[in-house]
Design an enzyme around this catalytic site. Structure first.
Site, PDB file in Angstrom:
ATOM      1  N   SER A  33       0.869  -1.179   0.000  1.00 59.30           N
ATOM      2  CA  SER A  33       0.000   0.000   0.000  1.00 59.30           C
ATOM      3  C   SER A  33       0.898   1.217   0.000  1.00 59.30           C
ATOM      4  O   SER A  33       1.902   1.239   0.724  1.00 59.30           O
ATOM      5  CB  SER A  33      -0.834   0.072   1.276  1.00 59.30           C
ATOM      6  OG  SER A  33      -2.032  -0.614   1.098  1.00 59.30           O
ATOM      7  N   SER A  41      -2.256  17.125  -5.173  1.00 57.29           N
ATOM      8  CA  SER A  41      -3.114  16.177  -4.458  1.00 57.29           C
ATOM      9  C   SER A  41      -2.365  14.872  -4.185  1.00 57.29           C
ATOM     10  O   SER A  41      -1.298  14.930  -3.572  1.00 57.29           O
ATOM     11  CB  SER A  41      -4.442  15.930  -5.167  1.00 57.29           C
ATOM     12  OG  SER A  41      -5.344  15.376  -4.235  1.00 57.29           O
ATOM     13  N   HIS A  46      -2.935   0.166  -3.987  1.00 56.57           N
ATOM     14  CA  HIS A  46      -3.041  -0.993  -3.106  1.00 56.57           C
ATOM     15  C   HIS A  46      -2.992  -2.220  -4.010  1.00 56.57           C
ATOM     16  O   HIS A  46      -3.663  -2.266  -5.038  1.00 56.57           O
ATOM     17  CB  HIS A  46      -4.349  -0.945  -2.312  1.00 56.57           C
ATOM     18  CG  HIS A  46      -4.392  -2.002  -1.268  1.00 56.57           C
ATOM     19  ND1 HIS A  46      -3.621  -1.958  -0.120  1.00 56.57           N
ATOM     20  CD2 HIS A  46      -5.080  -3.157  -1.207  1.00 56.57           C
ATOM     21  CE1 HIS A  46      -3.851  -3.040   0.599  1.00 56.57           C
ATOM     22  NE2 HIS A  46      -4.722  -3.788  -0.035  1.00 56.57           N
ATOM     23  N   CYS A  61      -5.708  18.296  -8.647  1.00 60.07           N
ATOM     24  CA  CYS A  61      -6.473  19.542  -8.609  1.00 60.07           C
ATOM     25  C   CYS A  61      -5.914  20.466  -9.676  1.00 60.07           C
ATOM     26  O   CYS A  61      -4.705  20.492  -9.877  1.00 60.07           O
ATOM     27  CB  CYS A  61      -6.317  20.222  -7.257  1.00 60.07           C
ATOM     28  SG  CYS A  61      -7.399  19.507  -6.039  1.00 60.07           S
TER      29      CYS A  61
END
Ligand code: SPD
Length: 403
Positions: A33, A41, A46, A61
């Site tokens: 992970s 951002s 995972h 963003c």
């Protein structure tokens, strides 16, 4: 895991994002992970290796980052047989109203002292293997080009000035470069009985050439760098290191160093300095037995070969192999190791090899007075007569590693 982390970071950069930091966790016995925090951002992953499956979230963003570039790169990097993606727009422009905050001036420690601009960036460059990492905080990249051979980048670091990296590995920084370049050059040049012709393989940043050219008695200095982008980046952003690349006394050739050595005449150089990158990518051939045999052939009778021989702690396997290989070519008692302390290289402890074909011996330097006079007139910052001798005194664990 390193592959996954590296791929995620590459995917972020390629998409136009600025990486702030990343953190990855490896589950036992398998699975990863991780998150890459970007100025715009974040990217998260995972994995379920038991199903050959990975889920990735790419959040951005603004319109400066193209997440579809990351998507494609990650598909390629993970050799995904199948991929599916959903794009969601976050927020509704129509509902956004600008608020006016009262912004209190924040000053960091440094700006409070010297009035310099406020630094709020917390962006790090990290060089790592799967167990050790070295990080340097930086204010951004000044150069970033994928050359025919490698990724060439220059970062503006906060503690070490401009820094050249190749494929994510630190090559040199403006602040501590002198340690490496003085040690790779003056140790051989002040122990060879009468050096006249020097060949530098690699060294495109120009630091080694700058130091070598301080020895005015030299008649010929040839440097062969394979990658013109390294030269370009250094000329643009590392002027104090690359200053001698236009010296008329330097014969700078952009070509494959291995080819140059293979074609050079027997006994044509008194000193060959191999200022290579680490043994991955274009430099791999510079760590091969065949290459060193050729270097031996082109050395004159009292010739010396110097190479950077990696970190005993970080690259232990390669370090041991290097000394075994050289001894097989130059002879058991003709190969010596010396150390220097370079804070921006992994572990800080870096090694150089000194292999002598004839009567040059690393501890038989010119008289102490001569060496000190040279060090002073050349304005050296690391090398001096005592340091030269001391550099060959190896910690026991290093001595044991190379027998
Ligand atoms: N990991 C660092 C290996 C050093 C490579 N050479 C540096 C080039 C400086 N001229």
């Amino acid at each position: 895991m390193v592959h996954i982390e590296q791929s995620m970071e590459n995917a972020a950069e390629e998409a136009g994002a600025t990486i702030i930091n990343s953190t990855f966790h490896h589950f036992s016995p398998y699975g990863v992970s991780g998150v890459v925090v970007i100025q715009e951002s974040h990217l998260a992953i995972h994995t379920w290796p038991e199903y050959g499956y990975a889920s990735v979230d790419l959040f951005t963003c603004g319109d400066t980052v193209n997440p579809w570039v990351s998507y494609q790169m990650l598909k390629d990097a993970f050799e995904a047989g199948h991929g599916s993606a959903v794009e969601l727009k976050r927020g509704e422009m129509a509902l956004l109203k600008r608020r006016n905050f009262e912004v209190k001036a924040m000053r960091d420690e440094r700006s409070a002292e010297d009035g310099s601009p406020i630094r709020t960036r917390d962006v790090w460059f990290t060089e790592r293997d799967d167990k050790i990492a070295l990080s340097l905080k930086h204010d951004g990249k000044l150069y970033d080009v994928q050359s025919d051979y490698q990724r060439v980048a220059v970062y503006n670091t906060q503690a070490y000035g401009n820094m050249l990296t190749l494929d994510g590995m630190v090559m040199t920084t403006e602040v501590d470069e002198y340690v490496y370049h003085e040690m790779i050059s003056h140790v051989p040049l002040l122990t060879h009985p009468d050096p006249k012709r020097v060949l530098i393989i690699g060294g495109g940043d120009g630091g080694t050439a700058r130091e070598v050219l301080k020895h005015k008695q030299l008649e010929e200095v040839v440097m062969v760098e394979i990658d013109d982008k390294v030269i370009e980046a250094s000329k643009l952003h590392l002027p104090s290191i690359s200053q001698s690349l236009d010296d008329p006394k330097l014969n700078l050739i952009v070509d494959d160093g291995i080819k140059y050595v293979n074609e050079a005449a027997d006994g044509s150089f008194d000193l060959v300095i191999v200022d290579s990158t680490d043994p991955v990518g274009p430099a791999e051939g510079l760590f091969s037995v065949d290459f060193y045999k050729e270097v031996y052939r082109i050395l004159s009778d009292d010739g010396i070969m110097i190479t950077q021989s990696e970190s005993p702690r970080f690259n232990s396997k390669v370090f041991k192999e290097i000394y075994q290989t050289y001894r097989g070519i130059f002879g058991q008692d003709k190969v010596h190791c010396y150390l220097a302390y370079i804070p921006t290289y992994p572990t800080g402890m870096w090694s150089f090899s000194y292999s002598s074909k004839g009567k040059a011996h690393p501890l038989k330097q010119k008289s102490k007075e001569e060496v000190e006079a040279f060090a002073q007139s050349a304005k050296l910052k690391y090398y001096n007569a005592d340091l030269h001798q001391a550099a060959f005194a190896l910690p026991t664990f290093v001595r044991d590693m190379i027998g």
